[in-house]
Design a protein around this motif. Structure first.
Motif, mmCIF file in Angstrom:
data_model
loop_
_atom_site.group_PDB
_atom_site.id
_atom_site.type_symbol
_atom_site.label_atom_id
_atom_site.label_comp_id
_atom_site.label_asym_id
_atom_site.label_seq_id
_atom_site.Cartn_x
_atom_site.Cartn_y
_atom_site.Cartn_z
ATOM 1 N N UNK A 135 -70.046 57.177 42.565
ATOM 2 C CA UNK A 135 -69.785 56.934 43.989
ATOM 3 C C UNK A 135 -68.682 55.898 44.178
ATOM 4 N N UNK A 136 -68.686 54.878 43.346
ATOM 5 C CA UNK A 136 -67.647 53.852 43.420
ATOM 6 C C UNK A 136 -66.268 54.453 43.122
ATOM 7 N N UNK A 137 -66.209 55.331 42.129
ATOM 8 C CA UNK A 137 -64.937 55.902 41.690
ATOM 9 C C UNK A 137 -64.533 57.141 42.485
ATOM 10 N N UNK A 138 -65.473 57.672 43.269
ATOM 11 C CA UNK A 138 -65.214 58.887 44.047
ATOM 12 C C UNK A 138 -64.787 60.049 43.146
ATOM 13 N N UNK A 139 -65.591 60.266 42.109
ATOM 14 C CA UNK A 139 -65.349 61.387 41.207
ATOM 15 C C UNK A 139 -66.640 61.707 40.467
ATOM 16 N N UNK A 140 -66.684 62.875 39.861
ATOM 17 C CA UNK A 140 -67.831 63.262 39.048
ATOM 18 C C UNK A 140 -67.411 63.253 37.585
ATOM 19 N N UNK A 141 -68.163 62.530 36.780
ATOM 20 C CA UNK A 141 -67.813 62.367 35.373
ATOM 21 C C UNK A 141 -68.155 63.607 34.563
ATOM 22 N N UNK A 142 -67.380 63.810 33.519
ATOM 23 C CA UNK A 142 -67.609 64.924 32.611
ATOM 24 C C UNK A 142 -66.875 64.608 31.311
ATOM 25 N N UNK A 143 -67.278 65.259 30.225
ATOM 26 C CA UNK A 143 -66.571 65.134 28.949
ATOM 27 C C UNK A 143 -65.942 66.487 28.621
ATOM 28 N N UNK A 144 -64.623 66.500 28.536
ATOM 29 C CA UNK A 144 -63.893 67.714 28.139
ATOM 30 C C UNK A 144 -63.564 67.560 26.660
ATOM 31 N N UNK A 145 -64.090 68.453 25.832
ATOM 32 C CA UNK A 145 -63.929 68.339 24.376
ATOM 33 C C UNK A 145 -63.022 69.463 23.900
ATOM 34 N N UNK A 146 -61.770 69.119 23.545
ATOM 35 C CA UNK A 146 -60.797 70.111 23.088
ATOM 36 C C UNK A 146 -60.903 70.291 21.582
ATOM 37 N N UNK A 147 -61.137 71.521 21.164
ATOM 38 C CA UNK A 147 -61.381 71.895 19.776
ATOM 39 C C UNK A 147 -60.254 72.794 19.294
ATOM 40 N N UNK A 148 -59.829 72.639 18.041
ATOM 41 C CA UNK A 148 -58.821 73.544 17.497
ATOM 42 C C UNK A 148 -58.172 72.973 16.251
ATOM 43 N N UNK A 149 -57.436 73.797 15.574
ATOM 44 C CA UNK A 149 -56.741 73.383 14.360
ATOM 45 C C UNK A 149 -55.712 72.291 14.644
ATOM 46 N N UNK A 150 -55.376 71.538 13.622
ATOM 47 C CA UNK A 150 -54.300 70.561 13.736
ATOM 48 C C UNK A 150 -53.014 71.287 14.118
ATOM 49 N N UNK A 151 -52.343 70.808 15.175
ATOM 50 C CA UNK A 151 -51.113 71.431 15.619
ATOM 51 C C UNK A 151 -51.298 72.544 16.630
ATOM 52 N N UNK A 152 -52.532 72.795 17.030
ATOM 53 C CA UNK A 152 -52.776 73.883 17.988
ATOM 54 C C UNK A 152 -52.347 73.518 19.399
ATOM 55 N N UNK A 153 -52.247 72.212 19.680
ATOM 56 C CA UNK A 153 -51.820 71.778 21.013
ATOM 57 C C UNK A 153 -52.856 70.959 21.761
ATOM 58 N N UNK A 154 -53.935 70.597 21.103
ATOM 59 C CA UNK A 154 -55.026 69.853 21.750
ATOM 60 C C UNK A 154 -54.551 68.559 22.393
ATOM 61 N N UNK A 155 -53.922 67.725 21.613
ATOM 62 C CA UNK A 155 -53.504 66.406 22.105
ATOM 63 C C UNK A 155 -52.439 66.531 23.196
ATOM 64 N N UNK A 156 -51.511 67.446 23.017
ATOM 65 C CA UNK A 156 -50.449 67.647 24.012
ATOM 66 C C UNK A 156 -51.030 68.059 25.357
ATOM 67 N N UNK A 157 -51.975 68.980 25.334
ATOM 68 C CA UNK A 157 -52.618 69.447 26.561
ATOM 69 C C UNK A 157 -53.439 68.329 27.189
ATOM 70 N N UNK A 158 -54.194 67.602 26.359
ATOM 71 C CA UNK A 158 -55.021 66.512 26.877
ATOM 72 C C UNK A 158 -54.169 65.427 27.525
#
Length: 204
Positions: A22-45
């Protein structure tokens, strides 16, 4: 180490997650990006975090390489150490979740067993598994960190997808195919799926 009987948690006496949200005016969640090294996980995140930040959302990005340079710096790449790497990360993500923060995690997370353990720590309802799909051959062609050429020469052992297993997620919350779509398209697809979950007035 103190015996377990000397540990007295105070979870019932601290501010709960809904008050933080309520303080932050958002709903928390954990988005867990899975994939091979170099697949683009970090870039997308990284791109998603910048977009959410620009729109006023409070986020935290947990990246595998960053955590291995700090809190997980004592771990190697054995199966046991990889399991512990993900366990610690899941516990950290859960703390951010309880602070009302939208947490983005970028980790190879190679086995179904390891991913199930992270799900148990964070909670089924709060963990959104995103499979960033890219073939080993394409990741090796990109070789953004120079790891594939070393692994194929035998200079790196237990390399995921080569001599260590990578088990594809069977039913991810979202699949992003970075061979078939551009970075911008993948970020947009993830954003459109996520924005309805984090909006403070959305009940689901």
């Amino acid at each position: 180490m103190y015996p377990v009987e000397h540990i007295h948690p105070i979870f019932d006496r601290i501010l709960d997650r809904s008050q933080k949200e309520r303080l932050l005016q958002q709903r928390a969640v954990v988005v867990w990006l899975v994939g091979l090294s170099g697949s683009g996980k970090s870039t997308i995140a990284q791109a998603l975090e910048k977009r959410l930040h620009a729109e006023g959302y409070l986020t935290q990005l947990l990246d595998g390489d960053n955590l291995r340079s700090g809190i997980n710096g004592d771990l190697g790449f054995s199966e046991a150490d990889r399991q512990e790497n993900l366990r610690r990360t899941a516990e950290i993500a859960r703390l951010f979740l309880h602070c009302g923060i939208i947490t983005l995690c970028s980790f190879i997370s190679p086995t179904r067993e390891a991913r199930q353990k992270t799900r148990e720590i964070i909670g089924e309802a709060d963990l959104l598994e995103v499979y960033v799909k890219c073939s080993f051959a394409e990741c090796a062609r990109r070789d953004v960190k120079g790891l594939y050429v070393k692994a194929l020469r035998g200079e790196i052992k237990n390399f995921t997808g080569l001599d260590a297993p990578f088990e594809e997620p069977e039913a991810p919350w979202l699949l992003l195919d970075t061979e078939a779509a551009s970075e911008a398209q993948c970020v947009e697809q993830l954003y459109q799926h996520l924005i309805h979950r984090i909006h403070p007035q959305n009940p689901s």
